[in-house]
Design a protein around this motif. Structure first.
Motif, PDB file in Angstrom:
ATOM      1  N   TYR A  51       4.688   2.906   9.453  1.00  0.00           N
ATOM      2  CA  TYR A  51       5.249   2.959   8.097  1.00  0.00           C
ATOM      3  C   TYR A  51       4.866   1.681   7.358  1.00  0.00           C
ATOM      4  N   VAL A  52       4.343   1.840   6.149  1.00  0.00           N
ATOM      5  CA  VAL A  52       3.946   0.711   5.323  1.00  0.00           C
ATOM      6  C   VAL A  52       4.805   0.703   4.062  1.00  0.00           C
ATOM      7  N   ALA A  53       5.275  -0.463   3.667  1.00  0.00           N
ATOM      8  CA  ALA A  53       6.053  -0.600   2.438  1.00  0.00           C
ATOM      9  C   ALA A  53       5.126  -1.047   1.311  1.00  0.00           C
ATOM     10  N   VAL A  54       5.183  -0.316   0.200  1.00  0.00           N
ATOM     11  CA  VAL A  54       4.312  -0.586  -0.941  1.00  0.00           C
ATOM     12  C   VAL A  54       5.184  -0.872  -2.165  1.00  0.00           C
ATOM     13  N   GLN A  55       5.093  -2.078  -2.678  1.00  0.00           N
ATOM     14  CA  GLN A  55       5.872  -2.441  -3.859  1.00  0.00           C
ATOM     15  C   GLN A  55       5.076  -2.081  -5.118  1.00  0.00           C
ATOM     16  N   ILE A  56       5.665  -1.199  -5.935  1.00  0.00           N
ATOM     17  CA  ILE A  56       5.021  -0.752  -7.173  1.00  0.00           C
ATOM     18  C   ILE A  56       5.589  -1.562  -8.338  1.00  0.00           C
ATOM     19  N   SER A  57       4.732  -2.119  -9.166  1.00  0.00           N
ATOM     20  CA  SER A  57       5.197  -2.915 -10.308  1.00  0.00           C
ATOM     21  C   SER A  57       5.858  -2.010 -11.350  1.00  0.00           C
ATOM     22  N   GLU A  58       6.734  -2.591 -12.159  1.00  0.00           N
ATOM     23  CA  GLU A  58       7.426  -1.816 -13.188  1.00  0.00           C
ATOM     24  C   GLU A  58       6.454  -1.185 -14.175  1.00  0.00           C
ATOM     25  N   SER A  59       5.348  -1.842 -14.421  1.00  0.00           N
ATOM     26  CA  SER A  59       4.351  -1.316 -15.363  1.00  0.00           C
ATOM     27  C   SER A  59       3.474  -0.235 -14.745  1.00  0.00           C
ATOM     28  N   LEU A  60       3.580  -0.050 -13.437  1.00  0.00           N
ATOM     29  CA  LEU A  60       2.736   0.892 -12.682  1.00  0.00           C
ATOM     30  C   LEU A  60       1.263   0.481 -12.715  1.00  0.00           C
ATOM     31  N   LYS A 113      -8.200   9.310   9.887  1.00  0.00           N
ATOM     32  CA  LYS A 113      -8.948  10.184  10.781  1.00  0.00           C
ATOM     33  C   LYS A 113      -8.953   9.657  12.214  1.00  0.00           C
ATOM     34  N   ASN A 114      -8.696  10.565  13.134  1.00  0.00           N
ATOM     35  CA  ASN A 114      -8.676  10.305  14.580  1.00  0.00           C
ATOM     36  C   ASN A 114      -7.481   9.488  15.056  1.00  0.00           C
ATOM     37  N   LEU A 115      -6.629   9.044  14.114  1.00  0.00           N
ATOM     38  CA  LEU A 115      -5.479   8.237  14.512  1.00  0.00           C
ATOM     39  C   LEU A 115      -4.155   8.948  14.262  1.00  0.00           C
ATOM     40  N   GLY A 116      -3.989   9.544  13.082  1.00  0.00           N
ATOM     41  CA  GLY A 116      -2.738  10.218  12.751  1.00  0.00           C
ATOM     42  C   GLY A 116      -2.268   9.865  11.351  1.00  0.00           C
ATOM     43  N   LYS A 117      -1.016  10.212  11.080  1.00  0.00           N
ATOM     44  CA  LYS A 117      -0.460  10.016   9.747  1.00  0.00           C
ATOM     45  C   LYS A 117       0.305   8.700   9.632  1.00  0.00           C
ATOM     46  N   LEU A 118       0.019   8.008   8.550  1.00  0.00           N
ATOM     47  CA  LEU A 118       0.711   6.778   8.206  1.00  0.00           C
ATOM     48  C   LEU A 118       1.605   7.064   7.002  1.00  0.00           C
ATOM     49  N   GLU A 119       2.865   6.656   7.062  1.00  0.00           N
ATOM     50  CA  GLU A 119       3.786   6.886   5.938  1.00  0.00           C
ATOM     51  C   GLU A 119       3.770   5.664   5.025  1.00  0.00           C
ATOM     52  N   CYS A 120       3.533   5.905   3.742  1.00  0.00           N
ATOM     53  CA  CYS A 120       3.367   4.822   2.756  1.00  0.00           C
ATOM     54  C   CYS A 120       4.567   4.845   1.804  1.00  0.00           C
ATOM     55  N   ARG A 121       5.633   4.132   2.138  1.00  0.00           N
ATOM     56  CA  ARG A 121       6.872   4.239   1.378  1.00  0.00           C
ATOM     57  C   ARG A 121       6.903   3.263   0.201  1.00  0.00           C
ATOM     58  N   PRO A 122       7.151   3.781  -1.000  1.00  0.00           N
ATOM     59  CA  PRO A 122       7.199   2.922  -2.180  1.00  0.00           C
ATOM     60  C   PRO A 122       8.537   2.197  -2.310  1.00  0.00           C
ATOM     61  N   VAL A 123       8.477   0.991  -2.840  1.00  0.00           N
ATOM     62  CA  VAL A 123       9.696   0.255  -3.195  1.00  0.00           C
ATOM     63  C   VAL A 123       9.469  -0.365  -4.562  1.00  0.00           C
TER      64      VAL A 123
END
Length: 324
Positions: A114-123, A84-94
């Motif tokens: 842009y933020v990189a988000v590492q998702i574990s294999e087990s989710l 809010k009040n700042l804008g959109k941040l892109e949250c890219r999964p890896v």
């Protein structure tokens, strides 16, 4: 807002069962396995960043993000989160052991970062790897990401800029959008000035009406004043009443009332209201105490007079300009 941010390089945490079920539900609605996997990871990524930012004190809006819209999800490869009040941040999964972050061309603009988000294999868990402000390639090497402490400092600097711009723009805006009180008697009202009932929806309107003894010709309007994210979305309601004696438009009586909103019983204790003359000098003022349910300022003015109402909460202020 935060402490010891210089020690923060990554952030790891669990993915909630509720979020995982929602992501799986949306993924099952897709036509291809590729699209299904894309939406699954995007949803988990956005939700994890949302959790992190909320814990850091930032205000987000998932529902207003394209990534949380089932139609937009299907049409685009999008993982945006609206701050809010700042804008959109892109949250890219890896995925684990990935060397690159994939950023599709369609989201390489209209983003604050842009933020990189590492998702574990087990989710079951995720890790924030870092961020970058701008990008113009589809596959960004992970080793080019900046650490999280830079990300938090960057967001805080954006908040400060937004607050500064809001204050400056507000001054420019209100100086041009002067409220003409005489026109109120012709039922012509400026944007934002509503009936008392519409602003104080949950209250009985009679509580906000004061006797206008000797002034039978009167009109009043109310407006919601929002001090923004830096003041924790605090707000007050301002009621302006203008009246005159019968057949005498030259002399007006002005009443400016401030009331608590959002179900609050008292005004914020640090609230400060001032009536400014044409030279922006305070000619009347009042400060709220811990148990003030209302602040009321009354004065007389003549046709052609200009005045302003300055409402301050801490170091954040809003100014409304008026002409009779």
């Amino acid at each position: 807002m935060m402490s010891d941010i210089a020690t923060i390089s990554t952030f790891t945490g669990p993915i909630s069962t509720v979020v995982r079920r929602l992501a799986e539900k949306w993924s099952r609605q897709q036509a291809t396995p590729e699209k299904s996997q894309q939406i699954l990871l995007n949803t988990l990524s956005v939700s994890f960043v949302n959790f992190y930012l909320e814990s850091m004190g930032f205000e987000t809006d998932l529902e207003a993000s394209d990534s949380w819209n089932p139609v937009q999800q299907t049409l685009m490869d999008v993982a945006d989160l609206l701050i809010k009040n700042l804008g959109k941040l892109e949250c890219r999964p890896v995925l684990e052991n990935a060397d690159f972050v994939y950023v599709p061309p369609e989201v390489q603009s209209n983003r604050i970062g842009y933020v990189a988000v590492q998702i574990s294999e087990s989710l079951q868990s995720a890790k924030l790897l870092g961020f970058i402000k701008e990008i113009s390639i589809e596959n960004l090497p992970i080793n080019q990401l900046q650490p999280l402490e830079n990300f938090l400092n960057y967001l805080e600097s954006l908040e400060l800029q937004a607050t500064k711009c809001k204050t400056q723009n507000l001054g420019l805006f209100t100086s041009q959008d002067v409220v003409n009180l005489k026109r109120w008697f012709e039922n012509i009202f400026e944007s934002g000035w509503e009936t008392i009932e519409s602003i104080f929806i949950t209250e009985q309107a009679w509580q906000f009406r004061s006797a206008e003894s000797g002034f039978k010709n009167s009109v009043e309007r109310a407006k919601l004043v929002d001090f923004g994210i830096k003041a924790n979305r605090s707000s007050v309601g301002i009621v302006v009443k203008v009246s005159h004696e019968k057949n005498n438009f030259d002399d007006m009586k002005i009443v400016v009332d401030l009331h608590p909103t959002n179900g609050q019983e008292y005004l914020p204790s640090s609230l400060h209201v001032m009536i400014l003359d044409e030279e922006e000098i305070a000619v009347m003022e009042a400060k709220a105490k811990n148990d003030n349910k209302k602040i009321s300022l009354e004065f007389n003015a003549a046709v052609g007079d200009n005045f302003s109402v300055k409402i301050a909460l801490g170091d954040i202020s809003v100014i409304e300009n008026f002409v009779i």
